[in-house]
Design a protein around this motif. Sequence first.
Motif, PDB file in Angstrom:
ATOM      1  N   MET A 137       0.541  12.094  25.623  1.00 18.26           N
ATOM      2  CA  MET A 137      -0.004  10.838  25.127  1.00 18.26           C
ATOM      3  C   MET A 137      -1.507  10.938  24.953  1.00 18.26           C
ATOM      4  O   MET A 137      -2.192  11.607  25.720  1.00 18.26           O
ATOM      5  CB  MET A 137       0.295   9.700  26.113  1.00 18.26           C
ATOM      6  N   LYS A 138      -2.016  10.237  23.943  1.00 16.50           N
ATOM      7  CA  LYS A 138      -3.461  10.208  23.726  1.00 16.50           C
ATOM      8  C   LYS A 138      -4.147   9.290  24.718  1.00 16.50           C
ATOM      9  O   LYS A 138      -5.296   9.494  25.103  1.00 16.50           O
ATOM     10  CB  LYS A 138      -3.755   9.739  22.297  1.00 16.50           C
TER      11      LYS A 138
ATOM     12  N   ASN B 245       6.211   1.908  16.093  1.00 14.77           N
ATOM     13  CA  ASN B 245       4.779   1.979  15.832  1.00 14.77           C
ATOM     14  C   ASN B 245       3.943   2.022  17.108  1.00 14.77           C
ATOM     15  O   ASN B 245       2.923   2.716  17.160  1.00 14.77           O
ATOM     16  CB  ASN B 245       4.331   0.789  14.971  1.00 14.77           C
ATOM     17  N   LEU B 246       4.354   1.286  18.118  1.00 15.74           N
ATOM     18  CA  LEU B 246       3.596   1.289  19.371  1.00 15.74           C
ATOM     19  C   LEU B 246       3.578   2.692  19.973  1.00 15.74           C
ATOM     20  O   LEU B 246       2.533   3.181  20.408  1.00 15.74           O
ATOM     21  CB  LEU B 246       4.202   0.287  20.363  1.00 15.74           C
TER      22      LEU B 246
ATOM     23  N   ILE C 201       0.277   5.267  20.659  1.00 20.17           N
ATOM     24  CA  ILE C 201       0.040   5.851  21.989  1.00 20.17           C
ATOM     25  C   ILE C 201      -0.066   7.371  21.915  1.00 20.17           C
ATOM     26  O   ILE C 201      -0.835   7.995  22.652  1.00 20.17           O
ATOM     27  CB  ILE C 201       1.162   5.432  22.965  1.00 20.17           C
ATOM     28  N   PHE C 202       0.692   7.959  21.006  1.00 21.07           N
ATOM     29  CA  PHE C 202       0.674   9.417  20.885  1.00 21.07           C
ATOM     30  C   PHE C 202      -0.332   9.901  19.844  1.00 21.07           C
ATOM     31  O   PHE C 202      -0.338  11.075  19.468  1.00 21.07           O
ATOM     32  CB  PHE C 202       2.081   9.944  20.573  1.00 21.07           C
ATOM     33  N   GLY C 203      -1.192   8.997  19.371  1.00 19.59           N
ATOM     34  CA  GLY C 203      -2.308   9.404  18.545  1.00 19.59           C
ATOM     35  C   GLY C 203      -2.024   9.584  17.073  1.00 19.59           C
ATOM     36  O   GLY C 203      -2.846  10.167  16.346  1.00 19.59           O
TER      37      GLY C 203
ATOM     38  N   THR D 233      -5.380   0.857  11.755  1.00 18.00           N
ATOM     39  CA  THR D 233      -6.829   1.080  11.563  1.00 18.00           C
ATOM     40  C   THR D 233      -7.505   1.113  12.922  1.00 18.00           C
ATOM     41  O   THR D 233      -7.255   0.250  13.755  1.00 18.00           O
ATOM     42  CB  THR D 233      -7.453  -0.064  10.731  1.00 18.00           C
ATOM     43  N   ILE D 234      -8.341   2.088  13.146  1.00 11.84           N
ATOM     44  CA  ILE D 234      -9.095   2.161  14.388  1.00 11.84           C
ATOM     45  C   ILE D 234     -10.559   1.795  14.116  1.00 11.84           C
ATOM     46  O   ILE D 234     -11.153   2.224  13.129  1.00 11.84           O
ATOM     47  CB  ILE D 234      -9.001   3.573  15.035  1.00 11.84           C
TER      48      ILE D 234
END
Length: 235
Positions: free
Chosen positions: A1-2, A219-220, A224-226, A231-232
């Motif tokens: 996980m990221k 999508n969640l 979580i896995f990057g 959009t960030i």
Amino acid sequence: MKYKRVLLKLSGEALMGSQNYGIDPKRLKEYANEIKDVVSQGLQLAIVIGGGNIFRGVSGAATGMDRVQADHMGMLATVINSLALQSALENEGIFTRCMSAIEMNKIAEPFIRRRAIRHLEKGRVVIFAGGTGNPYFTTDTAATLRAIEIDAEAILKGTRVDGIYSADPEKDANAKKFDALSFKEVYEKGLNVMDMTAFTLSHENNLPIIVFDMNKPGNLRKVIFGENIGTIVKN
């Protein structure tokens, strides 16, 4: 996980599903399954949910109601939604704690920062209810404040839109989606991500915001896995 620890911000309207108001049990179950998937991977997850599906303080004030009273009603609406989400999560076998900014010991724990962090470390999903406990502050601000307090690595804003656009994509077919933005670019472009208090708080504390479509299954987990969805917004 990221990410190891994040805060998920959901709107109250999201719980309406296809209804015009209230809580859709089907939508609750869908969210509970999405959350169960990431928590089972070891993610430490906190949640803040709005109350707009039941009552919105700003709307009440606009009709002549005292703003402080209206905001208190809105805070209670977030408690109702938090309890509903807690029940849905526990039906899926997820251990949860609901912590309220407004003390109501019969139904929720009071918010205590160290206790909240300990719950997360033990693998419990913590739902923060009651906003900040103060009028004139939105649940966006509550989410940002709690995320900073628990040392979350990011705020995940789950919406019905798959990211931040140059205009409302539901109204403008030419709206452009952004994959990444800086806080400065959001200011300069006048984009609506969160209310300004919450957004400034995130900026000052170097807390990334990821806006994504929570209603699309999986999508969640991808966030979580990057994976590059939504959009960030970051410094």
